[in-house]
Structures are given as structure tokens and as C-alpha cells.
Scaffold this motif. Structure first.
Motif, mmCIF file in Angstrom:
data_model
loop_
_atom_site.group_PDB
_atom_site.id
_atom_site.type_symbol
_atom_site.label_atom_id
_atom_site.label_comp_id
_atom_site.label_asym_id
_atom_site.label_seq_id
_atom_site.Cartn_x
_atom_site.Cartn_y
_atom_site.Cartn_z
ATOM 1 N N LYS A 1 -13.784 28.506 14.024
ATOM 2 C CA LYS A 1 -12.853 29.634 13.966
ATOM 3 C C LYS A 1 -13.334 30.776 14.857
ATOM 4 O O LYS A 1 -12.565 31.359 15.613
ATOM 5 C CB LYS A 1 -12.696 30.139 12.536
ATOM 6 C CG LYS A 1 -11.772 29.334 11.682
ATOM 7 C CD LYS A 1 -11.598 30.000 10.336
ATOM 8 C CE LYS A 1 -10.620 29.225 9.471
ATOM 9 N NZ LYS A 1 -10.416 29.871 8.177
ATOM 10 N N VAL A 2 -14.618 31.085 14.764
ATOM 11 C CA VAL A 2 -15.181 32.172 15.568
ATOM 12 C C VAL A 2 -15.057 31.851 17.056
ATOM 13 O O VAL A 2 -14.696 32.703 17.873
ATOM 14 C CB VAL A 2 -16.652 32.452 15.168
ATOM 15 C CG1 VAL A 2 -17.329 33.373 16.161
ATOM 16 C CG2 VAL A 2 -16.713 33.035 13.770
ATOM 17 N N SER A 3 -15.334 30.595 17.431
ATOM 18 C CA SER A 3 -15.248 30.230 18.844
ATOM 19 C C SER A 3 -13.803 30.300 19.342
ATOM 20 O O SER A 3 -13.549 30.695 20.479
ATOM 21 C CB SER A 3 -15.853 28.850 19.098
ATOM 22 O OG SER A 3 -15.106 27.845 18.457
ATOM 23 N N TRP A 4 -12.823 29.934 18.490
ATOM 24 C CA TRP A 4 -11.419 30.051 18.880
ATOM 25 C C TRP A 4 -11.021 31.515 19.056
ATOM 26 O O TRP A 4 -10.337 31.863 20.005
ATOM 27 C CB TRP A 4 -10.511 29.396 17.831
ATOM 28 C CG TRP A 4 -10.300 27.935 18.100
ATOM 29 C CD1 TRP A 4 -10.821 26.895 17.401
ATOM 30 C CD2 TRP A 4 -9.541 27.366 19.160
ATOM 31 N NE1 TRP A 4 -10.435 25.713 17.952
ATOM 32 C CE2 TRP A 4 -9.628 25.967 19.047
ATOM 33 C CE3 TRP A 4 -8.787 27.891 20.196
ATOM 34 C CZ2 TRP A 4 -9.010 25.097 19.921
ATOM 35 C CZ3 TRP A 4 -8.162 27.023 21.074
ATOM 36 C CH2 TRP A 4 -8.279 25.647 20.931
ATOM 37 N N TYR A 5 -11.471 32.368 18.139
ATOM 38 C CA TYR A 5 -11.164 33.791 18.277
ATOM 39 C C TYR A 5 -11.803 34.375 19.534
ATOM 40 O O TYR A 5 -11.191 35.184 20.232
ATOM 41 C CB TYR A 5 -11.604 34.579 17.038
ATOM 42 C CG TYR A 5 -10.704 34.359 15.839
ATOM 43 C CD1 TYR A 5 -9.341 34.597 15.922
ATOM 44 C CD2 TYR A 5 -11.224 33.922 14.631
ATOM 45 C CE1 TYR A 5 -8.509 34.397 14.833
ATOM 46 C CE2 TYR A 5 -10.401 33.718 13.537
ATOM 47 C CZ TYR A 5 -9.054 33.957 13.646
ATOM 48 O OH TYR A 5 -8.227 33.759 12.559
ATOM 49 N N CYS A 6 -13.026 33.963 19.828
ATOM 50 C CA CYS A 6 -13.694 34.431 21.054
ATOM 51 C C CYS A 6 -12.942 33.955 22.294
ATOM 52 O O CYS A 6 -12.774 34.696 23.260
ATOM 53 C CB CYS A 6 -15.141 33.958 21.099
ATOM 54 S SG CYS A 6 -16.205 34.794 19.920
ATOM 55 N N ALA A 7 -12.478 32.703 22.279
ATOM 56 C CA ALA A 7 -11.720 32.166 23.409
ATOM 57 C C ALA A 7 -10.404 32.914 23.589
ATOM 58 O O ALA A 7 -10.004 33.245 24.713
ATOM 59 C CB ALA A 7 -11.469 30.675 23.216
ATOM 60 N N LEU A 8 -9.714 33.208 22.474
ATOM 61 C CA LEU A 8 -8.472 33.967 22.553
ATOM 62 C C LEU A 8 -8.707 35.386 23.064
ATOM 63 O O LEU A 8 -7.941 35.901 23.879
ATOM 64 C CB LEU A 8 -7.792 34.007 21.184
ATOM 65 C CG LEU A 8 -7.111 32.721 20.735
ATOM 66 C CD1 LEU A 8 -6.628 32.855 19.296
ATOM 67 C CD2 LEU A 8 -5.954 32.386 21.651
ATOM 68 N N LEU A 9 -9.776 36.018 22.596
ATOM 69 C CA LEU A 9 -10.110 37.358 23.047
ATOM 70 C C LEU A 9 -10.420 37.362 24.540
ATOM 71 O O LEU A 9 -9.965 38.231 25.277
ATOM 72 C CB LEU A 9 -11.299 37.906 22.243
ATOM 73 C CG LEU A 9 -11.763 39.307 22.616
ATOM 74 C CD1 LEU A 9 -10.653 40.321 22.359
ATOM 75 C CD2 LEU A 9 -13.018 39.669 21.859
#
Length: 102
Positions: free
Chosen positions: A13-21
Motif C-alpha cells: 500500500k505504501v509503495s502504491w501511494y508513493c508511486a501515485l505521489l
């Protein structure tokens, strides 16, 4: 085992949020510059006006562009203060004799 799965799910989840950011930041950085920074303002009313006998050079103009705009091929000969055609700068005052006045 359950703790390992929840840690893995949290990391995903954190990596997806970082990728989206990161994608959002890249998209916004591409749109940061406005077109007006690169555009030269044009006063359309000035384009069709005949040139006055006394002409003040504007930013980006050359003797060639002024000659075409004003219809005077002999700008250098009529202005002894211009020693070289490359000596033109914004604010320089020159004498113009358009063809219609000859």
C-alpha cells in the motif's frame, strides 16, 4: 505468519501511494511553466500602421525586419549613427523614409 502478511500488505500500500505521489508530482512539474513565458506579445494594431519618420527600435527587431515592416531599404544610409547593421538595440531612434514618401 499473520504479522508477516499484514506487513507485506502495508508495504505494498505504501509503495502504491508513493508511486501515485511521484506520478502526480511529475505531471504537475510538466504543467508548471505557462505558455506566456515563451510567447512574445504582439500588438495587432501596430502591424498595419505605417511607420513614422522617427522610429524607435523594439525588442527583437533587426534592421531587416524594420526595413520590411516600414518599406525602407536604405535605413543604414539614412542613419549615419548606425555604423554596423548589427548595432541595433531596443530604444535606438532611427529615421525612416517609407516608399510612399519618396
Amino acid at each position: 505468519m499473520a504479522g508477516v502478511r499484514s506487513s507485506t500488505a502495508m508495504a505494498e500500500k505504501v509503495s502504491w501511494y508513493c508511486a501515485l505521489l511521484l506520478a502526480l508530482m511529475l505531471a504537475l512539474s510538466c504543467c508548471d511553466s505557462t505558455e506566456s513565458e515563451y510567447m512574445v506579445p504582439v500588438n495587432w494594431n501596430d502591424l498595419n500602421k505605417p511607420c513614422d519618420e522617427i522610429y524607435v527600435v523594439r525588442e527583437g527587431e533587426t534592421l531587416h525586419t524594420i526595413s520590411e515592416k516600414c518599406g525602407d531599404q536604405y535605413i543604414v544610409e539614412e542613419n549615419p549613427h548606425i555604423h554596423e547593421p548589427d548595432d541595433v538595440f531596443p530604444g535606438l531612434v532611427i529615421k525612416i523614409n517609407p516608399f510612399k514618401n519618396r
